[in-house]
Design a protein around this motif. Structure first.
Motif, PDB file in Angstrom:
ATOM      1  N   ARG A 102       0.843  -1.191   0.000  1.00 54.29           N
ATOM      2  CA  ARG A 102       0.000   0.000   0.000  1.00 54.29           C
ATOM      3  C   ARG A 102       0.883   1.247   0.000  1.00 54.29           C
ATOM      4  NH1 ARG A 102      -5.221  -1.752   3.812  1.00 54.29           N
ATOM      5  NH2 ARG A 102      -6.155  -2.953   2.132  1.00 54.29           N
ATOM      6  N   ASP A 242      -3.332  -3.108   8.360  1.00 56.56           N
ATOM      7  CA  ASP A 242      -4.641  -2.575   7.966  1.00 56.56           C
ATOM      8  C   ASP A 242      -4.866  -1.210   8.601  1.00 56.56           C
ATOM      9  OD1 ASP A 242      -7.320  -2.573   6.924  1.00 56.56           O
ATOM     10  OD2 ASP A 242      -8.019  -3.107   8.923  1.00 56.56           O
ATOM     11  N   ASP A 246      -4.694   2.968   6.751  1.00 57.06           N
ATOM     12  CA  ASP A 246      -5.700   4.035   6.681  1.00 57.06           C
ATOM     13  C   ASP A 246      -5.151   5.312   7.304  1.00 57.06           C
ATOM     14  OD1 ASP A 246      -7.417   2.063   5.655  1.00 57.06           O
ATOM     15  OD2 ASP A 246      -9.156   2.866   6.723  1.00 57.06           O
TER      16      ASP A 246
HETATM   17 MN    MN Z   1      -8.732  -1.588   5.786  1.00 58.01          MN
END
Ligand code: MN
Ligand code: NAD
Ligand code: IPM
Length: 346
Positions: A102, A242, A246
């Motif tokens: 990411r 995770d 964000d």
């Molecule tokens: Mn997520």
């Protein structure tokens, strides 16, 4: 290039349509060929048939495609622990896509909620383990609904799982600023997160040129806000990765700008925006397609279309800088208009 399209739910179909507009333009401009096949696995079908990820479709996704472009899954009418779990987590786990990459980069200083951070001042790659931790679904409920109900969710780490992700992250660090930080809660989660530290300690020996450190994830969350420029490659288990992804996305403009790739060398790869189905804005034209378009860019880069990938990335950055974007980034364009703008900018 054989691409499976899984638009999914909510704004998923809107952002995938936008990405396909850009894909078509890119193919014309950079002269490559692709085929797409649409997989209808959205909530509507589940409500109609009760199916989530039938074996036939899973096998086709596994065997007949080079890559998958996915929108988002999650619909208020269906239980996400069945539908999204089977499809989203099911694909990651059954295809053993252990890397969730990411990338997070600040392209326009005005989008950073922090003071005095210049464009480029946030540039990190979150490398999230994508198949283990508390996501394995081991555990359950005992005496459900009773006052003394017991719930258990097992956090699972395996040494091969730590090793393969760390190796990927170290190799990635070598292509960036040679810095890597493992974020964990080894102080509290001694076994499952302690194993990560052990694996890191040994792998450091193979990569003496990479500056590898550890941070407790709570402190990492704080330092990402106070010292974002310190972070280059950020490694975390499935849950830590995770949450931090964000947070990191919020430093550069939010979820509308955050792409991801779930990969395992030699297997079909899955590309998807970090955001969910955003039921609150579905059908309004406000869905930012840039996360999906940037995910397409990652797909094309992995498929060897380097020029197309670079052009898509540059066009997305320009759409932000010139405010040719959706309201979440301060623009006035709709989802479709952004896709057309990016396509034209190629
Ligand atoms: Mn997520
Ligand atoms: P979300 O990411 O869908 O939305 C969070 C907030 O960000 C909302 O206010 C939304 O409007 C905004 N947002 C998200 N994407 C945007 C975009 N492209 N453009 C503009 N604004 C955007 O998270 P949520 O509301 O917690 O979850 C909704 C559903 O999506 C849930 O069912 C959740 O489980 C699911 N989900 C799916 C995925 C996925 O499929 N990969 C990822 C995260 C959440
Ligand atoms: C993501 C999402 C998923 C995750 C949810 C929808 C299960 O938040 O892709 O980041 O936790 O992996």
């Amino acid at each position: 290039m054989r691409i499976a399209l899984l638009p999914g739910d909510g704004i998923g179909p809107e952002v995938i349509a936008a990405a396909v507009t850009v894909l078509e333009k890119a193919a014309g401009k950079f002269d490559f060929h692709f085929t797409t096949q649409l997989f209808d696995l959205g909530a509507e079908r589940f409500l109609r048939t009760g199916e989530t990820m039938p074996d036939k479709e899973f096998q086709s996704l596994r065997d007949d495609f080079d890559c998958i472009l996915l929108g988002a899954f999650g619909d208020p009418r269906v239980p996400s622990n069945i539908h999204a779990k089977d499809i989203l987590l099911g694909l990651r786990q059954r295809l053993d896509l252990y890397v969730n990459l990411r990338p997070v980069k600040l392209v326009d200083a005005r989008l950073c909620p922090l003071k005095d951070v210049k464009a480029g001042g946030v540039d990190m790659a979150i490398v999230r383990e994508n198949t283990e931790s508390v996501y394995v679904g081991i555990g359950g409920r005992f005496k459900p609904g009773m006052p003394d109900e017991v719930a258990q969710s097992v956090m699972l780490s395996t040494r091969p799982g730590c090793d393969r992700l760390l190796r990927y992250a170290f190799e990635l660090a070598r292509t960036r600023r040679n810095k890597l930080v493992l974020c964990d809660k080894a102080n509290a989660i001694e076994a499952a997160h302690g194993l990560w530290r052990l694996a890191l300690k040994e792998m450091i020996k193979e990569f003496p040129d990479v500056q590898a450190t550890t941070l407790y994830a709570d402190v990492a969350a704080m330092r990402m806000v106070t010292h974002p420029h310190e972070f280059d490659v950020v490694v975390g288990d499935n849950m830590i990765g995770d949450i931090l992804s964000d947070l990191a996305a919020a430093l550069v403009g939010g979820l509308g700008l955050a792409p991801s790739a779930s990969t395992h060398p030699g297997k079909v790869a899955l590309y998807e925006p970090v955001h969910g189905s955003a039921p609150d804005i579905v059908g309004t034209g406000k869905a930012n397609p840039l996360a999906a378009i940037l995910s397409l860019g990652m797909l094309l880069r992995d498929q060897g279309q380097l020029a197309a990938a670079a052009a898509i990335e540059a066009a997305c950055a320009q759409s932000v800088i010139q405010k040719a974007c959706t309201p979440d980034l301060g623009g006035t364009l709709t989802t479709t208009q952004v896709a057309e703008w990016v396509g034209a900018a190629l």
